[in-house]
Design an enzyme around this catalytic site. Sequence first.
Site, PDB file in Angstrom:
ATOM      1  N   VAL A   1     -63.305   0.680 -45.823  1.00  0.00           N
ATOM      2  CA  VAL A   1     -62.632   0.786 -47.176  1.00  0.00           C
ATOM      3  C   VAL A   1     -62.287  -0.443 -47.718  1.00  0.00           C
ATOM      4  O   VAL A   1     -62.102  -0.838 -48.839  1.00  0.00           O
ATOM      5  CB  VAL A   1     -61.297   1.686 -46.888  1.00  0.00           C
TER       6      VAL A   1
ATOM      7  N   SER B   1     -45.414   3.190 -45.956  1.00  0.00           N
ATOM      8  CA  SER B   1     -44.785   3.221 -44.566  1.00  0.00           C
ATOM      9  C   SER B   1     -43.456   2.930 -44.572  1.00  0.00           C
ATOM     10  O   SER B   1     -42.871   2.352 -45.609  1.00  0.00           O
ATOM     11  CB  SER B   1     -45.478   1.992 -43.508  1.00  0.00           C
TER      12      SER B   1
ATOM     13  N   TYR C   1     -48.302  -6.168 -41.893  1.00  0.00           N
ATOM     14  CA  TYR C   1     -48.456  -4.627 -42.091  1.00  0.00           C
ATOM     15  C   TYR C   1     -47.323  -4.425 -43.449  1.00  0.00           C
ATOM     16  O   TYR C   1     -47.743  -3.764 -44.240  1.00  0.00           O
ATOM     17  CB  TYR C   1     -47.800  -3.996 -40.892  1.00  0.00           C
TER      18      TYR C   1
ATOM     19  N   LYS D   1     -47.958  -2.931 -47.073  1.00  0.00           N
ATOM     20  CA  LYS D   1     -47.557  -1.585 -47.584  1.00  0.00           C
ATOM     21  C   LYS D   1     -46.377  -1.876 -48.698  1.00  0.00           C
ATOM     22  O   LYS D   1     -46.419  -1.056 -49.538  1.00  0.00           O
ATOM     23  CB  LYS D   1     -46.842  -0.919 -46.337  1.00  0.00           C
TER      24      LYS D   1
ATOM     25  N   ILE E   1     -45.027   8.185 -36.480  1.00  0.00           N
ATOM     26  CA  ILE E   1     -45.474   9.164 -36.200  1.00  0.00           C
ATOM     27  C   ILE E   1     -46.557   9.317 -34.872  1.00  0.00           C
ATOM     28  O   ILE E   1     -47.196   8.058 -34.880  1.00  0.00           O
ATOM     29  CB  ILE E   1     -46.448   9.765 -37.459  1.00  0.00           C
TER      30      ILE E   1
HETATM   31  N1  LIG Z   1     -48.369   6.419 -37.412  1.00  0.00           N
HETATM   32  C1  LIG Z   1     -47.404   6.211 -38.037  1.00  0.00           C
HETATM   33  O1  LIG Z   1     -46.362   6.115 -37.495  1.00  0.00           O
HETATM   34  C2  LIG Z   1     -47.467   5.631 -39.398  1.00  0.00           C
HETATM   35  C3  LIG Z   1     -46.301   5.464 -39.908  1.00  0.00           C
HETATM   36  C4  LIG Z   1     -46.370   4.832 -41.329  1.00  0.00           C
HETATM   37  C5  LIG Z   1     -47.473   4.869 -41.862  1.00  0.00           C
HETATM   38  N2  LIG Z   1     -48.895   5.056 -41.281  1.00  0.00           N
HETATM   39  C6  LIG Z   1     -50.148   5.024 -42.096  1.00  0.00           C
HETATM   40  O2  LIG Z   1     -50.636   6.074 -42.172  1.00  0.00           O
HETATM   41  C7  LIG Z   1     -52.032   5.736 -42.208  1.00  0.00           C
HETATM   42  C8  LIG Z   1     -52.861   6.518 -40.955  1.00  0.00           C
HETATM   43  O3  LIG Z   1     -52.614   6.135 -39.716  1.00  0.00           O
HETATM   44  P1  LIG Z   1     -52.389   6.893 -38.541  1.00  0.00           P
HETATM   45  O4  LIG Z   1     -51.275   6.810 -37.741  1.00  0.00           O
HETATM   46  O5  LIG Z   1     -53.137   8.170 -38.660  1.00  0.00           O
HETATM   47  O6  LIG Z   1     -53.355   6.039 -37.587  1.00  0.00           O
HETATM   48  P2  LIG Z   1     -54.848   6.272 -37.078  1.00  0.00           P
HETATM   49  O7  LIG Z   1     -55.336   4.946 -36.197  1.00  0.00           O
HETATM   50  O8  LIG Z   1     -54.811   7.471 -36.240  1.00  0.00           O
HETATM   51  O9  LIG Z   1     -55.772   6.479 -38.168  1.00  0.00           O
HETATM   52  C9  LIG Z   1     -56.362   5.501 -38.929  1.00  0.00           C
HETATM   53  C10 LIG Z   1     -57.715   5.493 -39.561  1.00  0.00           C
HETATM   54  O10 LIG Z   1     -58.078   4.621 -40.433  1.00  0.00           O
HETATM   55  C11 LIG Z   1     -59.357   4.251 -39.977  1.00  0.00           C
HETATM   56  N3  LIG Z   1     -59.647   2.768 -40.529  1.00  0.00           N
HETATM   57  C12 LIG Z   1     -59.071   1.680 -40.002  1.00  0.00           C
HETATM   58  N4  LIG Z   1     -59.547   0.655 -40.741  1.00  0.00           N
HETATM   59  C13 LIG Z   1     -60.550   1.201 -41.713  1.00  0.00           C
HETATM   60  C14 LIG Z   1     -61.568   0.392 -42.418  1.00  0.00           C
HETATM   61  N5  LIG Z   1     -61.722  -0.846 -42.519  1.00  0.00           N
HETATM   62  N6  LIG Z   1     -62.346   1.307 -43.303  1.00  0.00           N
HETATM   63  C15 LIG Z   1     -62.284   2.683 -42.855  1.00  0.00           C
HETATM   64  N7  LIG Z   1     -61.649   3.409 -42.098  1.00  0.00           N
HETATM   65  C16 LIG Z   1     -60.681   2.441 -41.362  1.00  0.00           C
HETATM   66  C17 LIG Z   1     -59.434   4.429 -38.402  1.00  0.00           C
HETATM   67  O11 LIG Z   1     -60.912   4.260 -38.119  1.00  0.00           O
HETATM   68  C18 LIG Z   1     -58.719   5.786 -38.319  1.00  0.00           C
HETATM   69  O12 LIG Z   1     -59.466   6.718 -38.259  1.00  0.00           O
HETATM   70  C19 LIG Z   1     -52.329   4.328 -41.966  1.00  0.00           C
HETATM   71  O13 LIG Z   1     -52.257   3.681 -43.507  1.00  0.00           O
HETATM   72  C20 LIG Z   1     -50.935   3.998 -41.409  1.00  0.00           C
HETATM   73  O14 LIG Z   1     -50.517   2.679 -41.844  1.00  0.00           O
HETATM   74  C21 LIG Z   1     -48.644   5.614 -40.085  1.00  0.00           C
END
Ligand SMILES: NC(=O)c1ccc[n+]([C@@H]2O[C@H](COP(=O)([O-])OP(=O)(O)OC[C@H]3O[C@@H](n4cnc5c(N)ncnc54)[C@H](O)[C@@H]3O)[C@@H](O)[C@H]2O)c1
Length: 268
Positions: free
Chosen positions: A68, A157, A170, A174, A203
């Site tokens: 991305v 986030s 991070y 965000k 999460i």
């Molecule tokens: N898990 C949490 O507690 C939480 C909390 C707040 C926000 N978020 C946000 O939610 C979103 C999803 O996170 P998640 O927890 O599902 O994590 P995850 O690691 O399960 O999923 C993230 C996905 O993004 C993909 N990705 C990362 N860099 C990439 C790149 N350069 N190009 C293409 N794909 C890429 C990864 O391969 C992965 O499949 C993120 O933006 C994260 O910051 C997560």
Amino acid sequence: MPVTAYDLTGRTAFVTGAASGIGRSSAVLFARAGATVHCADRDEQGLHATTDLIKQEGGTAHAHPLDVSDRAQLTAAIATAARPPGADAGTGTGVGGLDIMAAIAGVMHSSPVLETRDEDLDRVFAINFKGILYACQEAARTMIANGTRGSIVTMASGAVDTGGPGLLCYGVAKAAVVQLTKTLATEVGPHGIRVNAVAPGWIRTPMTTRHDDRAQAHTESLMTRMAPLGRVGEPDEIAHAVLHLASDAASFTTGQILRPNGGVAMPW
Ligand SMILES: NC(=O)c1ccc[n+]([C@@H]2O[C@H](COP(=O)([O-])OP(=O)(O)OC[C@H]3O[C@@H](n4cnc5c(N)ncnc54)[C@H](O)[C@@H]3O)[C@@H](O)[C@H]2O)c1
């Protein structure tokens, strides 16, 4: 006549980060609601696992392996997704276009401010902010060109509300996503396009569980004590927030930050 407000029949959705966690759950929910889902991620194996899952349930999904943070890759994939069905073979009769963009891909990074290197900041900003910016720009351009009153959902986030040690890179990225969401909402609102962010709390996904069992146990016990709901969240609980904002149920909602966080932060 839609059966529920979450009926996305006939819609085309593009989801980044669809190989795992919140992105995968969102792609699956979009497909269950009837959308054709274009799944993008750099994790090719995970991406195909998501599209296989959707197809096994009778849905329609396409995989776009890409990074991305590479604008050209994202632009090409979104153009492919928005092409009318059969266009390549010259048989296309469908309308094509893009109705929903869910820009979810992101990475975690933790380092104290005094130990943060330029390359850390650049890498996290390139994925967590620019990766979402590029997706939003291409989606909005496509929707405007096609006259689509679409919905764009970005992934922020809870870090923007609470802060925390190590969260400089991070959190900066965000916070920039929040500003992008509000700014773009004001600019594309006149075209009928809505732009909203989801700012989840903690999460349980590979992002938060893959690194460090002790840190995970610490967070789980912290959430049990601090969050009014007394637990960490599950990916589906965030995907439902994404689905809501993407759907007609949120037809008068734009420029907003939805916070499924178990009640940890309650900003005005
Ligand atoms: N898990 C949490 O507690 C939480 C909390 C707040 C926000 N978020 C946000 O939610 C979103 C999803 O996170 P998640 O927890 O599902 O994590 P995850 O690691 O399960 O999923 C993230 C996905 O993004 C993909 N990705 C990362 N860099 C990439 C790149 N350069 N190009 C293409 N794909 C890429 C990864 O391969 C992965 O499949 C993120 O933006 C994260 O910051 C997560």
